[in-house]
Design an enzyme around this catalytic site. Structure first.
Site, PDB file in Angstrom:
ATOM      1  N   HIS A 161       0.848  -1.217  -0.080  1.00  0.00           N
ATOM      2  CA  HIS A 161      -0.004   0.164   0.018  1.00  0.00           C
ATOM      3  C   HIS A 161       0.875   1.148  -0.023  1.00  0.00           C
ATOM      4  CE1 HIS A 161      -3.608  -2.264   0.422  1.00  0.00           C
ATOM      5  NE2 HIS A 161      -3.310  -2.892   1.598  1.00  0.00           N
ATOM      6  N   ASP A 195      -2.647 -10.569  -2.433  1.00  0.00           N
ATOM      7  CA  ASP A 195      -3.139 -10.222  -1.346  1.00  0.00           C
ATOM      8  C   ASP A 195      -4.662 -10.094  -1.603  1.00  0.00           C
ATOM      9  OD1 ASP A 195      -2.049  -8.660   1.658  1.00  0.00           O
ATOM     10  OD2 ASP A 195      -4.012  -7.677   0.727  1.00  0.00           O
ATOM     11  N   HIS A 197      -6.257  -7.193  -0.597  1.00  0.00           N
ATOM     12  CA  HIS A 197      -6.375  -5.835  -0.756  1.00  0.00           C
ATOM     13  C   HIS A 197      -5.471  -5.324  -2.175  1.00  0.00           C
ATOM     14  CE1 HIS A 197      -6.871  -6.319   3.696  1.00  0.00           C
ATOM     15  NE2 HIS A 197      -7.697  -5.722   3.309  1.00  0.00           N
ATOM     16  N   TYR A 323      -3.922 -12.451   8.451  1.00  0.00           N
ATOM     17  CA  TYR A 323      -4.070 -12.157   9.772  1.00  0.00           C
ATOM     18  C   TYR A 323      -4.649 -13.119  10.732  1.00  0.00           C
ATOM     19  CZ  TYR A 323      -3.071  -8.111   7.439  1.00  0.00           C
ATOM     20  OH  TYR A 323      -2.251  -6.985   6.499  1.00  0.00           O
TER      21      TYR A 323
END
Ligand code: OKP
Ligand code: ZN
Length: 342
Positions: A161, A195, A197, A323
């Site tokens: 990001h 990922d 995201h 996570y």
């Protein structure tokens, strides 16, 4: 057959306690145990022969990818923190030209470079970020020298990001981008971001660079973080048209649907004919992940690994998200056993 795994020597003191989720304070999900669990599991399962910590990157290497003002801000903010558990969170953001002035105090304008309130800076943060980038960069070097054909850079904090002059989403420095630049020594580079995201930072860094293909599968930005990028019509800048590919996917995406989108992305990668592959690995597409809306299963990761291996290119795996602490080890084992089995 086993995979060399390297991990950051000084990530564990970057350990924020809390984050806001819909106005409620929750445990910070991007915790030090993530990479330790993966490392220990891979060593125990025999997939990783040894597991060596790698050192930091140089400030010069970071500045090839990131804006000097942002780097100075991150470093100054980190240096200013005193206690172990002191973290500063951006909460006031610079938006549009009317609010774009940058204070002269380098530790002040977090909201100028930071795009969310989930990416705190503590006294160990900057060192951890450099250490994480150093792992990716060391992994790239192993491929450049031809010592290995595949390496897993177990980076933490993550990086996808972070853009040239913005950071957020638990990311400070773009590890995969720094590694990809080093890998250009081998020829064209394709980055495949799996990922959950959208890798908005990586996309921005290589937006107009025809030597680097960036492809990402992710939760549709209509509902998923980081919200403001990752739509299918984002395909690269004028100098690099067609070298960015985005596959926004709906909530509930299962292994079958995920793999068919991955196949379409990998077809584009094959046409690009990269000399080398970077995989931004996230385990947050997993059904049990606290941030995920997808239904990708443990065994699907083996199929993802096999598909990536089929490209038959030297590969650097760079850790991004994931996570679900209970499953991280198994997910990594599944991905790499599928990769090696091919
Ligand atoms: C990082 B990576 C509210 C939820 C925060 C941030 C997501 C960052 C994802 N505090 N969401 O791509 O796994
Ligand atoms: Zn993620």
């Amino acid at each position: 057959m086993s995979i060399p795994v390297i991990y950051p020597s000084s990530h564990s003191d970057h350990n924020p306690a809390l984050e806001f989720v819909n106005g409620v304070l929750r445990d910070f999900v991007e915790c030090p145990q993530r990479v330790e669990l993966i490392r220990d599991h891979l060593v125990r399962s025999g997939l990783a022969a040894s597991c060596d910590p790698a050192g930091a990157t140089s400030p010069e290497e970071v500045l090839e990818t990131h804006d000097a003002g942002m780097v100075a801000c991150l470093e100054a903010a980190s240096t200013k923190m005193v206690g172990e558990s002191d973290y500063v969170y951006a909460g006031v953001f610079s938006v549009r030209p009317e609010m774009a002035r940058v204070a002269t105090n380098p530790a002040h304008p977090f909201g100028h470079y930071c795009f969310d309130a989930d990416t705190p800076i503590g006294k160990a943060t900057w060192e951890a970020a450099l250490s994480s980038a150093g792992v990716a960069s060391a992994g790239a070097s192993l491929l450049v020298t031809g010592d290995v054909r595949c390496v897993y850079a177990l980076c933490r904090p993550p990086g996808h990001h972070a853009g040239s002059d913005f950071y957020g989403g638990y990311c400070y420095v773009n590890n995969a981008a720094i590694a990809a630049k080093r890998l250009l020594a081998l020829g064209k580079v394709a980055i495949v971001d799996i990922d959950y995201h959208h890798g908005n930072g990586t996309q921005e860094i290589f937006w107009d660079d025809p030597r680097v293909f960036f492809g990402s599968l992710h939760g549709d930005p209509d509902f998923a973080f980081p919200f403001y990028s990752g739509y299918a019509d984002e395909t690269g800048g004028p100098g690099a048209s067609g070298t960015t590919a985005n596959f926004p996917l709906p909530a509930g995406t299962d292994g079958e649907a995920y793999l068919s989108a991955l196949d379409r992305l990998l077809d584009q990668v094959a046409v690009f004919e990269p000399a080398v592959l970077v995989v931004s690995v996230g385990y947050d597409t997993y059904a049990g992940d606290p941030l995920s809306t997808f239904a990708v299963g443990v065994d699907d990761f083996a199929r993802i690994g096999a598909r990536l291996a089929r490209l038959d290119r030297p590969a650097l795996f760079v850790q991004e998200g994931g996570y679900c602490l209970e499953a991280l080890g198994e997910l990594a084992e599944s991905l790499f056993s599928g990769y090696l089995a091919r």
